[in-house]
Design a protein around this motif. Structure first.
Motif, PDB file in Angstrom:
ATOM      1  N   TYR A  32       1.148 -24.085   8.856  1.00 41.06           N
ATOM      2  CA  TYR A  32       0.464 -22.999   8.173  1.00 41.06           C
ATOM      3  C   TYR A  32       1.442 -22.037   7.508  1.00 41.06           C
ATOM      4  O   TYR A  32       2.594 -21.924   7.910  1.00 41.06           O
ATOM      5  N   ALA A  33       0.926 -21.361   6.492  1.00 47.53           N
ATOM      6  CA  ALA A  33       1.608 -20.196   5.950  1.00 47.53           C
ATOM      7  C   ALA A  33       1.121 -18.971   6.725  1.00 47.53           C
ATOM      8  O   ALA A  33      -0.039 -18.932   7.161  1.00 47.53           O
ATOM      9  N   ILE A  34       1.991 -18.022   6.915  1.00 47.56           N
ATOM     10  CA  ILE A  34       1.633 -16.809   7.639  1.00 47.56           C
ATOM     11  C   ILE A  34       1.653 -15.632   6.669  1.00 47.56           C
ATOM     12  O   ILE A  34       2.633 -15.429   5.943  1.00 47.56           O
ATOM     13  N   GLY A  35       0.579 -14.900   6.659  1.00 45.43           N
ATOM     14  CA  GLY A  35       0.484 -13.771   5.742  1.00 45.43           C
ATOM     15  C   GLY A  35       0.148 -12.480   6.459  1.00 45.43           C
ATOM     16  O   GLY A  35      -0.296 -12.467   7.604  1.00 45.43           O
ATOM     17  N   TRP A  36       0.387 -11.389   5.754  1.00 50.04           N
ATOM     18  CA  TRP A  36       0.021 -10.063   6.234  1.00 50.04           C
ATOM     19  C   TRP A  36      -0.963  -9.443   5.243  1.00 50.04           C
ATOM     20  O   TRP A  36      -0.738  -9.473   4.032  1.00 50.04           O
ATOM     21  N   PHE A  37      -2.028  -8.911   5.797  1.00 51.12           N
ATOM     22  CA  PHE A  37      -3.004  -8.144   5.043  1.00 51.12           C
ATOM     23  C   PHE A  37      -2.977  -6.715   5.575  1.00 51.12           C
ATOM     24  O   PHE A  37      -2.498  -6.463   6.666  1.00 51.12           O
ATOM     25  N   ARG A  38      -3.544  -5.812   4.814  1.00 49.65           N
ATOM     26  CA  ARG A  38      -3.700  -4.451   5.328  1.00 49.65           C
ATOM     27  C   ARG A  38      -5.011  -3.869   4.809  1.00 49.65           C
ATOM     28  O   ARG A  38      -5.511  -4.267   3.752  1.00 49.65           O
ATOM     29  N   GLN A  39      -5.536  -2.928   5.582  1.00 44.37           N
ATOM     30  CA  GLN A  39      -6.774  -2.270   5.194  1.00 44.37           C
ATOM     31  C   GLN A  39      -6.638  -0.781   5.459  1.00 44.37           C
ATOM     32  O   GLN A  39      -6.504  -0.361   6.620  1.00 44.37           O
ATOM     33  N   ALA A  40      -6.635  -0.029   4.386  1.00 48.16           N
ATOM     34  CA  ALA A  40      -6.550   1.416   4.488  1.00 48.16           C
ATOM     35  C   ALA A  40      -7.948   1.994   4.689  1.00 48.16           C
ATOM     36  O   ALA A  40      -8.944   1.347   4.323  1.00 48.16           O
ATOM     37  N   PRO A  41      -8.061   3.188   5.244  1.00 49.33           N
ATOM     38  CA  PRO A  41      -9.378   3.799   5.461  1.00 49.33           C
ATOM     39  C   PRO A  41     -10.173   3.885   4.175  1.00 49.33           C
ATOM     40  O   PRO A  41      -9.668   4.351   3.148  1.00 49.33           O
ATOM     41  N   GLY A  42     -11.395   3.389   4.212  1.00 49.29           N
ATOM     42  CA  GLY A  42     -12.262   3.458   3.047  1.00 49.29           C
ATOM     43  C   GLY A  42     -11.956   2.463   1.950  1.00 49.29           C
ATOM     44  O   GLY A  42     -12.569   2.510   0.882  1.00 49.29           O
ATOM     45  N   LYS A  43     -11.015   1.578   2.195  1.00 48.69           N
ATOM     46  CA  LYS A  43     -10.635   0.598   1.169  1.00 48.69           C
ATOM     47  C   LYS A  43     -10.832  -0.824   1.685  1.00 48.69           C
ATOM     48  O   LYS A  43     -10.960  -1.057   2.879  1.00 48.69           O
ATOM     49  N   GLU A  44     -10.845  -1.754   0.758  1.00 50.29           N
ATOM     50  CA  GLU A  44     -10.985  -3.150   1.132  1.00 50.29           C
ATOM     51  C   GLU A  44      -9.649  -3.705   1.637  1.00 50.29           C
ATOM     52  O   GLU A  44      -8.579  -3.205   1.300  1.00 50.29           O
ATOM     53  N   ARG A  45      -9.751  -4.746   2.419  1.00 50.08           N
ATOM     54  CA  ARG A  45      -8.547  -5.406   2.912  1.00 50.08           C
ATOM     55  C   ARG A  45      -7.826  -6.073   1.750  1.00 50.08           C
ATOM     56  O   ARG A  45      -8.460  -6.661   0.877  1.00 50.08           O
ATOM     57  N   GLU A  46      -6.503  -5.988   1.744  1.00 52.52           N
ATOM     58  CA  GLU A  46      -5.728  -6.594   0.670  1.00 52.52           C
ATOM     59  C   GLU A  46      -4.563  -7.403   1.238  1.00 52.52           C
ATOM     60  O   GLU A  46      -3.985  -7.047   2.270  1.00 52.52           O
ATOM     61  N   GLY A  47      -4.218  -8.480   0.544  1.00 54.28           N
ATOM     62  CA  GLY A  47      -3.056  -9.252   0.932  1.00 54.28           C
ATOM     63  C   GLY A  47      -1.788  -8.524   0.534  1.00 54.28           C
ATOM     64  O   GLY A  47      -1.735  -7.892  -0.514  1.00 54.28           O
ATOM     65  N   VAL A  48      -0.765  -8.615   1.370  1.00 51.15           N
ATOM     66  CA  VAL A  48       0.476  -7.877   1.154  1.00 51.15           C
ATOM     67  C   VAL A  48       1.663  -8.811   0.968  1.00 51.15           C
ATOM     68  O   VAL A  48       2.450  -8.659   0.033  1.00 51.15           O
ATOM     69  N   SER A  49       1.781  -9.772   1.860  1.00 46.30           N
ATOM     70  CA  SER A  49       2.958 -10.638   1.826  1.00 46.30           C
ATOM     71  C   SER A  49       2.652 -11.940   2.540  1.00 46.30           C
ATOM     72  O   SER A  49       1.751 -12.003   3.383  1.00 46.30           O
ATOM     73  N   CYS A  50       3.432 -12.971   2.225  1.00 46.98           N
ATOM     74  CA  CYS A  50       3.183 -14.279   2.824  1.00 46.98           C
ATOM     75  C   CYS A  50       4.474 -15.077   2.877  1.00 46.98           C
ATOM     76  O   CYS A  50       5.351 -14.915   2.009  1.00 46.98           O
ATOM     77  N   ILE A  51       4.577 -15.934   3.880  1.00 45.92           N
ATOM     78  CA  ILE A  51       5.723 -16.836   3.988  1.00 45.92           C
ATOM     79  C   ILE A  51       5.211 -18.230   4.299  1.00 45.92           C
ATOM     80  O   ILE A  51       4.313 -18.405   5.115  1.00 45.92           O
ATOM     81  N   THR A  52       5.795 -19.194   3.607  1.00 43.21           N
ATOM     82  CA  THR A  52       5.391 -20.580   3.828  1.00 43.21           C
ATOM     83  C   THR A  52       6.311 -21.189   4.868  1.00 43.21           C
ATOM     84  O   THR A  52       7.363 -21.722   4.545  1.00 43.21           O
ATOM     85  N   THR A  53       5.911 -21.124   6.118  1.00 45.24           N
ATOM     86  CA  THR A  53       6.710 -21.746   7.165  1.00 45.24           C
ATOM     87  C   THR A  53       6.539 -23.251   7.155  1.00 45.24           C
ATOM     88  O   THR A  53       7.320 -23.962   7.754  1.00 45.24           O
TER      89      THR A  53
END
Length: 130
Positions: A32-53
């Motif tokens: 799998y690739a491993i990614g990081w998402f984040r969700q700020a208050p009142g906002k939709e979740r967004e993708g931030v970064s990813c690594i293809t392991t």
């Protein structure tokens, strides 16, 4: 049982640093690739970064959204089934709950295709004060 445990969040001042960790178990990390998402208050979740392991450690590829390029660095230790997100130069707008996730390809993270994520981890809160 599949588990993705994210930890390392906290409260920092603007300009500070944090390192998030994502420990995986219950599935083949290399597949799998491993990614990081984040969700700020009142906002939709967004993708931030990813690594293809899943191309092997020597051929890993990393991806970032523009807002974090040059400040965040993603890495992985396949021997430990763990991915990391080193966050430097933090800004108040980086405040969010950060989630790690496993997916077949990083495109899922970069296009924030939440329904295509295979496994989600629990979030870890990052708060950046001004």
């Amino acid at each position: 049982e599949v588990q993705l445990q994210a930890f390392g969040g906290g409260l920092v001042q603007a300009g500070g640093s944090l390192r998030l960790s994502c420990a995986a178990s219950g599935f083949t990390f290399d597949d799998y690739a491993i990614g990081w998402f984040r969700q700020a208050p009142g906002k939709e979740r967004e993708g931030v970064s990813c690594i293809t392991t899943n191309y092997g450690r020597t051929d890993s590829r990393t991806y970032y959204v523009d807002s974090v390029k040059g400040r965040f660095t993603i890495s992985s230790d396949n021997a430990k089934n763990t991915a990391y997100l080193q966050m430097n130069g933090l800004k108040p707008e980086d405040t969010a709950v950060y989630y790690c996730a496993a997916t077949e390809r990083c495109e899922v993270v970069l296009t924030t295709s939440l329904d295509l994520v295979d496994y989600w981890g629990e979030g870890t809160q990052v708060t950046v004060s001004s």
